[in-house]
Design a protein around this motif. Structure first.
Motif, PDB file in Angstrom:
ATOM      1  N   LYS A  25      -5.862  43.624  11.442  1.00 51.11           N
ATOM      2  CA  LYS A  25      -5.606  43.539  10.005  1.00 51.11           C
ATOM      3  C   LYS A  25      -4.761  44.730   9.559  1.00 51.11           C
ATOM      4  O   LYS A  25      -3.811  44.582   8.785  1.00 51.11           O
ATOM      5  CB  LYS A  25      -6.937  43.507   9.259  1.00 51.11           C
ATOM      6  CG  LYS A  25      -6.796  43.246   7.787  1.00 51.11           C
ATOM      7  CD  LYS A  25      -8.148  43.005   7.152  1.00 51.11           C
ATOM      8  CE  LYS A  25      -8.034  43.033   5.641  1.00 51.11           C
ATOM      9  NZ  LYS A  25      -9.357  43.026   4.994  1.00 51.11           N
ATOM     10  N   TRP A  29      -1.032  44.512   7.892  1.00 53.48           N
ATOM     11  CA  TRP A  29      -0.675  45.148   6.618  1.00 53.48           C
ATOM     12  C   TRP A  29       0.520  46.082   6.793  1.00 53.48           C
ATOM     13  O   TRP A  29       1.429  46.120   5.964  1.00 53.48           O
ATOM     14  CB  TRP A  29      -1.868  45.932   6.041  1.00 53.48           C
ATOM     15  CG  TRP A  29      -2.682  45.133   5.063  1.00 53.48           C
ATOM     16  CD1 TRP A  29      -3.948  44.684   5.243  1.00 53.48           C
ATOM     17  CD2 TRP A  29      -2.280  44.684   3.760  1.00 53.48           C
ATOM     18  NE1 TRP A  29      -4.367  43.983   4.128  1.00 53.48           N
ATOM     19  CE2 TRP A  29      -3.367  43.974   3.210  1.00 53.48           C
ATOM     20  CE3 TRP A  29      -1.117  44.810   3.006  1.00 53.48           C
ATOM     21  CZ2 TRP A  29      -3.326  43.398   1.936  1.00 53.48           C
ATOM     22  CZ3 TRP A  29      -1.067  44.228   1.724  1.00 53.48           C
ATOM     23  CH2 TRP A  29      -2.172  43.530   1.209  1.00 53.48           C
ATOM     24  N   SER A  82      -0.848  29.386  -1.796  1.00 55.21           N
ATOM     25  CA  SER A  82      -1.642  30.605  -1.710  1.00 55.21           C
ATOM     26  C   SER A  82      -3.092  30.318  -2.070  1.00 55.21           C
ATOM     27  O   SER A  82      -4.012  30.870  -1.476  1.00 55.21           O
ATOM     28  CB  SER A  82      -1.079  31.682  -2.652  1.00 55.21           C
ATOM     29  OG  SER A  82      -0.305  32.595  -1.931  1.00 55.21           O
ATOM     30  N   VAL A  86      -6.298  30.817   0.471  1.00 59.10           N
ATOM     31  CA  VAL A  86      -7.460  31.681   0.238  1.00 59.10           C
ATOM     32  C   VAL A  86      -8.742  30.839   0.278  1.00 59.10           C
ATOM     33  O   VAL A  86      -9.799  31.303   0.715  1.00 59.10           O
ATOM     34  CB  VAL A  86      -7.284  32.480  -1.076  1.00 59.10           C
ATOM     35  CG1 VAL A  86      -7.618  31.648  -2.282  1.00 59.10           C
ATOM     36  CG2 VAL A  86      -8.087  33.755  -1.037  1.00 59.10           C
ATOM     37  N   GLU A 180      -7.696  35.266   8.377  1.00 61.18           N
ATOM     38  CA  GLU A 180      -7.402  36.245   7.341  1.00 61.18           C
ATOM     39  C   GLU A 180      -6.010  36.858   7.513  1.00 61.18           C
ATOM     40  O   GLU A 180      -5.254  36.984   6.554  1.00 61.18           O
ATOM     41  CB  GLU A 180      -8.466  37.352   7.356  1.00 61.18           C
ATOM     42  CG  GLU A 180      -8.253  38.349   6.239  1.00 61.18           C
ATOM     43  CD  GLU A 180      -9.446  39.269   6.020  1.00 61.18           C
ATOM     44  OE1 GLU A 180     -10.510  39.000   6.609  1.00 61.18           O
ATOM     45  OE2 GLU A 180      -9.294  40.238   5.276  1.00 61.18           O
ATOM     46  N   GLY A 183      -3.319  34.517   6.793  1.00 63.77           N
ATOM     47  CA  GLY A 183      -3.283  34.365   5.342  1.00 63.77           C
ATOM     48  C   GLY A 183      -2.546  35.514   4.670  1.00 63.77           C
ATOM     49  O   GLY A 183      -1.762  35.307   3.752  1.00 63.77           O
ATOM     50  N   LEU A 184      -2.794  36.726   5.145  1.00 66.67           N
ATOM     51  CA  LEU A 184      -2.105  37.878   4.549  1.00 66.67           C
ATOM     52  C   LEU A 184      -0.596  37.679   4.612  1.00 66.67           C
ATOM     53  O   LEU A 184       0.120  37.882   3.632  1.00 66.67           O
ATOM     54  CB  LEU A 184      -2.485  39.153   5.300  1.00 66.67           C
ATOM     55  CG  LEU A 184      -3.841  39.747   4.955  1.00 66.67           C
ATOM     56  CD1 LEU A 184      -4.125  40.957   5.838  1.00 66.67           C
ATOM     57  CD2 LEU A 184      -3.878  40.150   3.493  1.00 66.67           C
ATOM     58  N   HIS A 187       0.454  34.933   2.132  1.00 66.37           N
ATOM     59  CA  HIS A 187       0.512  35.395   0.742  1.00 66.37           C
ATOM     60  C   HIS A 187       1.707  36.305   0.517  1.00 66.37           C
ATOM     61  O   HIS A 187       2.327  36.291  -0.540  1.00 66.37           O
ATOM     62  CB  HIS A 187      -0.764  36.151   0.377  1.00 66.37           C
ATOM     63  CG  HIS A 187      -1.988  35.304   0.413  1.00 66.37           C
ATOM     64  ND1 HIS A 187      -2.095  34.124  -0.282  1.00 66.37           N
ATOM     65  CD2 HIS A 187      -3.163  35.448   1.074  1.00 66.37           C
ATOM     66  CE1 HIS A 187      -3.280  33.584  -0.057  1.00 66.37           C
ATOM     67  NE2 HIS A 187      -3.948  34.366   0.767  1.00 66.37           N
TER      68      HIS A 187
ATOM     69  N   TYR B  72      -5.944  39.795  -5.523  1.00 70.99           N
ATOM     70  CA  TYR B  72      -7.046  38.841  -5.352  1.00 70.99           C
ATOM     71  C   TYR B  72      -6.879  37.931  -4.144  1.00 70.99           C
ATOM     72  O   TYR B  72      -7.816  37.721  -3.396  1.00 70.99           O
ATOM     73  CB  TYR B  72      -7.222  38.030  -6.642  1.00 70.99           C
ATOM     74  CG  TYR B  72      -7.497  38.940  -7.812  1.00 70.99           C
ATOM     75  CD1 TYR B  72      -8.617  39.761  -7.810  1.00 70.99           C
ATOM     76  CD2 TYR B  72      -6.610  39.017  -8.882  1.00 70.99           C
ATOM     77  CE1 TYR B  72      -8.862  40.631  -8.864  1.00 70.99           C
ATOM     78  CE2 TYR B  72      -6.850  39.876  -9.943  1.00 70.99           C
ATOM     79  CZ  TYR B  72      -7.976  40.686  -9.924  1.00 70.99           C
ATOM     80  OH  TYR B  72      -8.210  41.544 -10.946  1.00 70.99           O
ATOM     81  N   PHE B  73      -5.666  37.401  -3.961  1.00 69.23           N
ATOM     82  CA  PHE B  73      -5.502  36.529  -2.803  1.00 69.23           C
ATOM     83  C   PHE B  73      -5.450  37.338  -1.514  1.00 69.23           C
ATOM     84  O   PHE B  73      -5.965  36.935  -0.478  1.00 69.23           O
ATOM     85  CB  PHE B  73      -4.228  35.686  -2.947  1.00 69.23           C
ATOM     86  CG  PHE B  73      -4.385  34.556  -3.935  1.00 69.23           C
ATOM     87  CD1 PHE B  73      -5.630  34.248  -4.472  1.00 69.23           C
ATOM     88  CD2 PHE B  73      -3.289  33.799  -4.324  1.00 69.23           C
ATOM     89  CE1 PHE B  73      -5.769  33.212  -5.380  1.00 69.23           C
ATOM     90  CE2 PHE B  73      -3.429  32.758  -5.223  1.00 69.23           C
ATOM     91  CZ  PHE B  73      -4.664  32.467  -5.757  1.00 69.23           C
ATOM     92  N   MET B  74      -4.795  38.485  -1.579  1.00 64.63           N
ATOM     93  CA  MET B  74      -4.732  39.318  -0.373  1.00 64.63           C
ATOM     94  C   MET B  74      -5.883  40.327  -0.364  1.00 64.63           C
ATOM     95  O   MET B  74      -5.993  41.150   0.550  1.00 64.63           O
ATOM     96  CB  MET B  74      -3.383  40.034  -0.296  1.00 64.63           C
ATOM     97  CG  MET B  74      -2.191  39.090  -0.176  1.00 64.63           C
ATOM     98  SD  MET B  74      -0.599  39.920  -0.363  1.00 64.63           S
ATOM     99  CE  MET B  74      -0.260  40.383   1.335  1.00 64.63           C
ATOM    100  N   HIS B  75      -6.681  40.291  -1.390  1.00 64.67           N
ATOM    101  CA  HIS B  75      -7.896  41.107  -1.459  1.00 64.67           C
ATOM    102  C   HIS B  75      -7.627  42.606  -1.380  1.00 64.67           C
ATOM    103  O   HIS B  75      -8.487  43.358  -0.935  1.00 64.67           O
ATOM    104  CB  HIS B  75      -8.871  40.735  -0.327  1.00 64.67           C
ATOM    105  CG  HIS B  75      -9.319  39.323  -0.389  1.00 64.67           C
ATOM    106  ND1 HIS B  75      -9.154  38.450   0.644  1.00 64.67           N
ATOM    107  CD2 HIS B  75      -9.907  38.618  -1.374  1.00 64.67           C
ATOM    108  CE1 HIS B  75      -9.634  37.265   0.314  1.00 64.67           C
ATOM    109  NE2 HIS B  75     -10.089  37.345  -0.916  1.00 64.67           N
TER     110      HIS B  75
END
Ligand code: HEM
Ligand SMILES: [Cu+2]
Lengths: 203, 113, 643
Positions: A25, A29, A82, A86, A180, A183-184, A187, B72-75
């Motif tokens: 993760k 990022w 998106s 989520v 996750e 998803g990152l 998004h 919020y979506f990527m927290h």
């Protein structure tokens, strides 16, 4: 090897890491951070040339070419994707396989719809006379949005890969993290479109 | 499916207890803001308000959108600080890049350099 | 004294089988092997770059020479610069980092071992692709910064520039992937107790460089992609006659380019921050200053790029800003210099080859820094830009600085990496010869530059007054080559017959010296527990702890062990799990390389190129598939636990 893993063997998924966060993760990022500069450079180029385009004899007016209705639809599609993304993550975390599959495939579908819309848009613009070499607007617009589209396509492949991996190993404790981080990225691609939408299409 | 609360707080970070209902809410806000943006764009084709004002409003609205996606979506909101660091620092560099290039090129319109 | 030796009996052998011979290298995921692959291939590229430099020096040795044709000369300086920066210095630093960083922070491997393998392969293939250009119409001949519009198709019709774009594109992807790996490894895989404030400074600098890298490289990537589109797909980003902007290329390139010079120098600053304390028998002076001045340099490095563009005429405001910002960078740089000097001050200096290189780094780097400061002043710069003065500057920082720093690191860590000592006598010969011939080569360039000799000319007339300086440079460069040959000889003989290296030959302070030389595959049998910045010294010399480290010894206050780190064996040991060897990264990189070839020819041979791209993508897909599979099998959950 680490304190936590020796004293509390097998605390659920508690990788011991220095910062207490998942390696992958953190890597994703940081990658997103790097990608931010990638798109910033493309957007910067667009803005550097926008006024030059206006002053040239082969000026092509963005406002004449860009279709706000189509774009709004595309933007909504990505925003909706998106949401489904989520929701897929949320389902995966609570172990709800059915809803996970539904939402993830919905995301993939919306992504494909976006790409389809973009292909339609490019095709349409091309027939209107906007090409890579027709003007500075064509040059900057297609390269910027084209690279965004490529990212969406990579995102779709990534999501599908996650979908099939989760299907192959339904009980792997890694699944939630797989979802996750995909998803990152997803998004983020949506986020870039939020920027392109306002900077290129609206302003 | 809306209304499901997550409550496996096993991870050190990254658990935010948002319900699906909340995500739908965020998406609703995003839709409304997008509608506002497009509405503003279309309405102001009649030049009701000054261009700079329109641009400012549009930028504010899309910043809200972007922030909602990230937080919020990527927290990112409530997640570990290191994630904020590796995203916000390059975002700051990116903004610097954009603004400084626009400043550097503002005097050179129409001439190559 | 190594923990590994003492506890080896109690450790279950790591659950990994290293394949023998070549297969072992092609399928490796071990950061130590990957580090060596980086070092060896980068050194080969480095030697090639050196030969290119020698050819140029021979051409320039006497006026009106005809040894090289102008076009070949242009190819030489382009390939020399590109090679040294992207295929020499950067990967040498990455190689040392790859090998040492996990050891120094007490980890078993990098965070993403397979991604690490992908990085090294992409770097090697990227470098090879760049060199393929020689055989398909000619190498790029537009300078390492490839200014527009010279790079456009009508001025650079061969595919040299395309190979340049794709070659550094691949190494760029490799660098970004590598940097992400370093970031996650350093931030997230430190041994217990190894707080950021206790990390060795080399690790600190690698961390900063990794961040600079992921912020700077995307800008170059975009610029080169745009150039590729200009050349093949009809865009006009950098074509002034169609409204494009040649200066935009310069801005984008240097927005990347200046941070890039710190990508090259900061790791070597880290190296000498390890070497100087070890051979001065003193802790580094002002640890925090060294670390945070590195951060400051990294930040400021993004705000000075246009000092490479003063001659463009950006206007007084921009010139003043970028000049002032460049001066500002000298402050954190100076801070480091004084820290190093103070570290040596009153130390008991052991003048090993590594130490000599570290000391000479300081001296030569200061000279390069001073010429940098003069160049940062716009009015002076306009006189000196594009002259040999700039060539002198960059070589004092890159050779006198970075290369000497890397040699310090190689002499320091060679015993750790190979289990053999390098010959110190040969090392000193090499050092002195290199120092003298380096200055003989590059100092005269300050003078010829000030007398007006431009860069990048393939010859000059006899009456320009530059003859003596050029002859000196050429003689110096030939002597430099001898110094490199001594080094090569030293490595090749020592690796077979050199004295066996103990675990801790230099009486070092950091964790890599706690394990055997070379270290076992799994690095640490037991993850060490760190309690200070100098875990080994504190352990070996507990009585010195108060003197050296009392200001940072909260440990002692809390009444815990004074020990630098703990090495007891816990009763129940978990099996050590290491990533399995796999060819997946190699396959993916081959796919990407084929894709790259396809892209180069897509504009000219659409169908064939497109099918090549398709093949590349399929190979990539196959590689990724086996990657996903093996990473699942290897996942820590699957096989219990392991970093
Ligand atoms: C005190 C810090 C420094 C300052 C103020 C400085 C300033 C400058 C300036 C103004 C130039 C442009 C010269 C011109 O083309 O007109 C330049 C060129 C250059 N500098 Fe530095 N520099 C500094 C440190 C470094 C360091 C640490 C490195 C590398 C490790 C470096 C590498 C280079 C290179 C490679 C070039 C030539 C690029 C090219 O034109 O091909 N400099 N420097
Ligand atoms: Cu610079």
């Amino acid at each position: 090897m680490s304190e936590s893993s020796m004293t509390r063997p097998h605390a659920a998924a508690a990788h011991h890491t220095s910062l207490g966060v998942d390696n992958r993760k953190l890597g994703v990022w940081a990658f997103i951070g790097s990608e931010t500069l990638f798109f910033a450079t493309l957007i910067t180029t667009y803005f550097v040339f926008a006024p030059v385009n206006r002053m040239r004899p082969d000026f092509q007016d963005p406002r004449k070419f860009l279709d706000i209705e189509l774009t709004t639809v595309l933007a909504s599609i990505l925003l909706a994707s998106s949401l489904t993304m989520v929701l897929a993550l949320s389902a995966s975390k609570r172990g709800d396989r059915r809803w996970f599959a539904t939402w993830l495939l919905a995301t993939v579908g919306l992504g494909l719809a976006f790409i389809g819309g973009q292909v339609y848009e490019f095709n349409h613009l091309y027939h209107e006379g906007l090409t890579l070499s027709s003007s500075l607007f064509g040059t900057t617009f297609f390269v910027l949005t084209g690279f965004h589209g490529t990212h969406v396509a990579i995102g779709v492949i990534w999501l599908l890969a996650v979908f099939f991996k989760v299907r192959a190993y339904p009980d792997s404790p890694e699944n939630a993290m797989d979802v996750e981080i995909a998803g990152l990225y997803w998004h983020f691609v949506d986020l870039v479109w939020v920027a392109i939408f306002v900077l290129v299409y609206l302003i | 499916m809306a209304g499901h609360h997550e409550d496996q707080g096993a991870h050190a970070h990254g658990e935010h207890g948002h319900s699906d209902r909340f995500y739908w809410l965020v998406a609703g806000v995003l839709a409304v803001v997008t509608a506002l943006e497009v509405g503003l764009f279309i309405v102001n084709e009649q030049h009701l308000i000054a261009k700079w004002l329109e641009v400012t409003l549009l930028l504010i609205l899309s910043t809200i959108k972007g922030a909602a996606v990230v937080m919020y979506f990527m927290h990112l909101k409530g997640d570990a600080g290191v994630f904020k660091f590796v995203f916000l620092v390059p975002l700051a560099f990116a903004t610097t890049l954009l603004l400084s290039f626009m400043a550097l090129f503002s005097e050179h319109v129409g001439i190559a350099g | 004294m190594a923990i590994a030796e003492r506890t080896a009996g109690t450790v279950s052998p790591p659950s990994v089988s290293v394949r023998p011979g070549w297969a072992g290298w092609l399928s490796t995921t071990d950061h130590k092997r990957i580090g060596i692959m980086y070092l060896v291939s980068a050194f080969v590229f480095f030697l090639i770059g050196g030969i290119e430099a020698l050819l140029m020096r021979i051409q320039l040795g006497v006026p009106d020479n005809t040894f090289l044709t102008p076009d070949v000369y242009n190819q030489m300086f382009t390939m020399h610069g590109t090679t040294m920066i992207f295929l020499g210095l950067m990967p040498l630093n990455v190689g040392l980092g790859n090998y040492m960083v996990p050891l120094m922070i007490g980890a078993r491997d990098m965070a993403f071992p397979r991604l690490n393998a992908l990085s090294v392969w992409l770097f090697i293939f990227g470098g090879l692709m760049l060199y393929v250009s020689f055989f398909v119409g000619g190498a790029p001949n537009v300078g390492w910064f490839a200014y527009a519009p010279l790079t456009q198709k009508q001025f650079a019709p061969t595919s040299g520039v395309d190979y340049w774009i794709i070659g550094i594109g691949l190494t760029g992807v490799a660098s970004i992937a590598g940097a992400l790996n370093f970031i996650v490894t350093i931030l997230n895989m430190r041994a217990p107790g190894m707080t950021l404030n206790r990390m060795p400074l080399f690790v600190w600098m690698q961390l900063i460089v990794a961040f600079i890298l992921i912020f700077a490289f995307p800008v170059l990537t975009v610029a080169t992609i745009q150039l590729l589109f200009d050349r093949h797909f009809g865009t006009r980003f950098f074509l002034p006659n169609l409204g494009g902007d040649a200066v935009l290329w310069q801005h984008l390139f240097w927005f990347f380019g200046h941070p890039e010079v710190y990508i090259l120098i900061l790791p070597t600053m880290g190296i000498i921050s390890e070497v100087l304390p070890t051979f001065s028998r003193k802790p580094i002076f002002g640890y925090a200053f060294v670390a945070y001045s590195g951060v400051a340099i990294g930040f400021l490095g993004f705000l000075v790029w246009a000092h490479h563009m003063f001659a463009v005429g950006l206007g007084p405001l921009a010139n003043a800003f970028f000049g002032a910002a460049s001066f500002l960078i000298a402050v954190p740089t100076g801070v480091k210099i004084f820290n190093w000097l103070a570290t040596m001050w009153q130390g008991s200096l052991h003048l090993t080859t590594a130490m000599l290189y570290a000391i000479s780094f300081i001296g030569m780097f200061v000279i390069g820094g001073i010429s940098g400061i003069t160049l940062a002043s716009p009015p002076i710069n306009v006189q000196q830009t594009d002259s040999y003065y700039v060539v002198a500057h960059m070589h004092y920082v890159l050779f006198g600085g970075a290369i000497q720093g890397i040699f310090a690191g190689i002499f320091y860590w060679f015993p750790k990496m190979t289990g053999r000592m390098l010959d110190e006598r040969l090392g000193k010969w090499q050092f002195w010869l290199m120092l003298i011939s380096f200055n003989l080569t590059f100092f005269p360039m300050h003078l010829s530059g000030n007398e007006g000799m431009p860069r990048r000319i393939y010859t000059y007339e006899a009456d320009m007054g530059w003859n003596l300086w050029n002859l000196m440079s050429t003689i110096g460069s030939l002597l430099l080559a001898v110094a490199f040959l001594i080094f090569l000889w030293n490595v090749l003989t020592s690796i077979r017959r050199g004295p066996i290296a103990p675990a801790d030959p230099w009486d070092g302070a950091t964790l890599e010296w706690a394990v055997s030389s070379p270290p076992p595959v799994y690095n640490f049998a037991v993850t060490p527990r760190v309690r200070s910045r100098r875990p080994l010294w504190d352990e070996k010399y507990p009585h010195l702890h108060e003197v050296n480290g009392s200001h940072e010894a909260p440990v002692a206050r809390k009444g815990l062990l004074r020990d630098g780190f703990e090495r007891e064996t816990p009763e129940a040991m978990e099996p050590i799990h290491l990533p399995s060897p796999t060819y997946a990264p190699l396959i993916v990189s081959v796919g990407i390389m084929i894709l790259g070839f396809g892209i180069i020819y897509l504009g000219d041979f659409g169908l064939i190129a497109a099918s090549a791209m398709l093949v590349g993508l399929l190979i990539m897909a196959a590689g990724i598939l086996s990657w996903v599979r093996i990473s699942h099998v290897d996942s820590p959950h699957h096989a219990h636990h392991g970093i």
